[in-house]
Design a protein around this motif. Structure first.
Motif, PDB file in Angstrom:
ATOM      1  N   PHE A 115      34.230 -69.139 -14.331  1.00  0.00           N
ATOM      2  CA  PHE A 115      33.934 -69.877 -13.104  1.00  0.00           C
ATOM      3  C   PHE A 115      33.965 -68.894 -11.949  1.00  0.00           C
ATOM      4  N   VAL A 116      32.972 -68.909 -11.107  1.00  0.00           N
ATOM      5  CA  VAL A 116      32.779 -67.965 -10.001  1.00  0.00           C
ATOM      6  C   VAL A 116      32.983 -66.512 -10.461  1.00  0.00           C
ATOM      7  N   LEU A 117      32.438 -66.229 -11.641  1.00  0.00           N
ATOM      8  CA  LEU A 117      32.484 -64.885 -12.241  1.00  0.00           C
ATOM      9  C   LEU A 117      33.906 -64.407 -12.533  1.00  0.00           C
ATOM     10  N   LYS A 118      34.817 -65.361 -12.711  1.00  0.00           N
ATOM     11  CA  LYS A 118      36.209 -65.040 -13.025  1.00  0.00           C
ATOM     12  C   LYS A 118      36.624 -65.835 -14.253  1.00  0.00           C
ATOM     13  N   SER A 119      37.622 -65.339 -14.960  1.00  0.00           N
ATOM     14  CA  SER A 119      38.142 -66.029 -16.150  1.00  0.00           C
ATOM     15  C   SER A 119      39.355 -66.860 -15.783  1.00  0.00           C
ATOM     16  N   PHE A 120      39.330 -68.129 -16.202  1.00  0.00           N
ATOM     17  CA  PHE A 120      40.431 -69.049 -15.963  1.00  0.00           C
ATOM     18  C   PHE A 120      41.014 -69.483 -17.299  1.00  0.00           C
ATOM     19  N   GLN A 121      42.350 -69.536 -17.379  1.00  0.00           N
ATOM     20  CA  GLN A 121      43.064 -69.971 -18.576  1.00  0.00           C
ATOM     21  C   GLN A 121      43.346 -71.467 -18.489  1.00  0.00           C
ATOM     22  N   PHE A 122      43.303 -72.135 -19.620  1.00  0.00           N
ATOM     23  CA  PHE A 122      43.635 -73.550 -19.684  1.00  0.00           C
ATOM     24  C   PHE A 122      45.127 -73.741 -19.441  1.00  0.00           C
ATOM     25  N   ASP A 123      45.463 -74.760 -18.648  1.00  0.00           N
ATOM     26  CA  ASP A 123      46.863 -75.088 -18.383  1.00  0.00           C
ATOM     27  C   ASP A 123      47.247 -76.393 -19.073  1.00  0.00           C
ATOM     28  N   ARG A 124      46.512 -77.465 -18.779  1.00  0.00           N
ATOM     29  CA  ARG A 124      46.806 -78.774 -19.368  1.00  0.00           C
ATOM     30  C   ARG A 124      45.715 -79.757 -18.972  1.00  0.00           C
ATOM     31  N   THR A 125      45.837 -80.994 -19.470  1.00  0.00           N
ATOM     32  CA  THR A 125      44.948 -82.053 -19.007  1.00  0.00           C
ATOM     33  C   THR A 125      45.732 -82.928 -18.026  1.00  0.00           C
ATOM     34  N   GLU A 126      45.001 -83.579 -17.150  1.00  0.00           N
ATOM     35  CA  GLU A 126      45.608 -84.414 -16.117  1.00  0.00           C
ATOM     36  C   GLU A 126      44.732 -85.642 -15.908  1.00  0.00           C
ATOM     37  N   MET A 127      45.342 -86.825 -16.000  1.00  0.00           N
ATOM     38  CA  MET A 127      44.611 -88.066 -15.726  1.00  0.00           C
ATOM     39  C   MET A 127      44.677 -88.361 -14.234  1.00  0.00           C
TER      40      MET A 127
END
Length: 135
Positions: free
Chosen positions: A14-26
């Motif tokens: 995203f925006v040429l950067k790597s993001f790690q998954f944290d969790r899901t949120e409702m």
């Protein structure tokens, strides 16, 4: 849509950067996949601060692109939108509203410092309490 194992073992670009998954949120009736990234505020400062970037995207929009082995955003849940090209910029240099992977985004300040990226058309779901629950 990807499963939890794909979210946990791959990065989202995203925006040429790597993001790690944290969790899901409702939030309301929508399940969001929440990703994070920490970067330095500015490489030009003598003592740069660390800045936390958080991305919340409806989980059904996240797809695993096997060709690039990356998680990407596909608003229809199937076809990833156009990714930007060039070089990533510091978060402070990004616009507060922009388009990425076929989705319009807003960037808002995190209460604890840093920034939160949300789809512009989903922003109204995210009140201050929901934003405060983000990592």
């Amino acid at each position: 849509m990807v499963d939890e194992a794909d979210l946990e073992t791959n990065v989202l670009e995203f925006v040429l950067k790597s993001f790690q998954f944290d969790r899901t949120e409702m939030v309301g009736d929508v399940e969001y996949a929440v990703f994070h990234r920490t970067e330095t505020e500015s490489e030009t400062k003598f003592r740069p601060k660390l800045v936390k970037l958080v991305l919340a995207v409806p989980k059904e929009w996240v797809v695993h692109d096997l060709a690039s082995d990356l998680l990407l955003i596909a608003q229809d849940g199937i076809h990833p939108g156009h990714r930007g090209s060039g070089n990533a910029v510091e978060a402070a240099a990004e616009k507060s509203e922009f388009s990425e992977q076929g989705v319009d985004w807003v960037r808002i300040p995190r209460p604890a410092g840093g920034w939160v990226y949300l789809p512009k058309n989903e922003r109204e779901r995210w009140n201050d309490e929901a934003i405060g629950r983000l990592p």
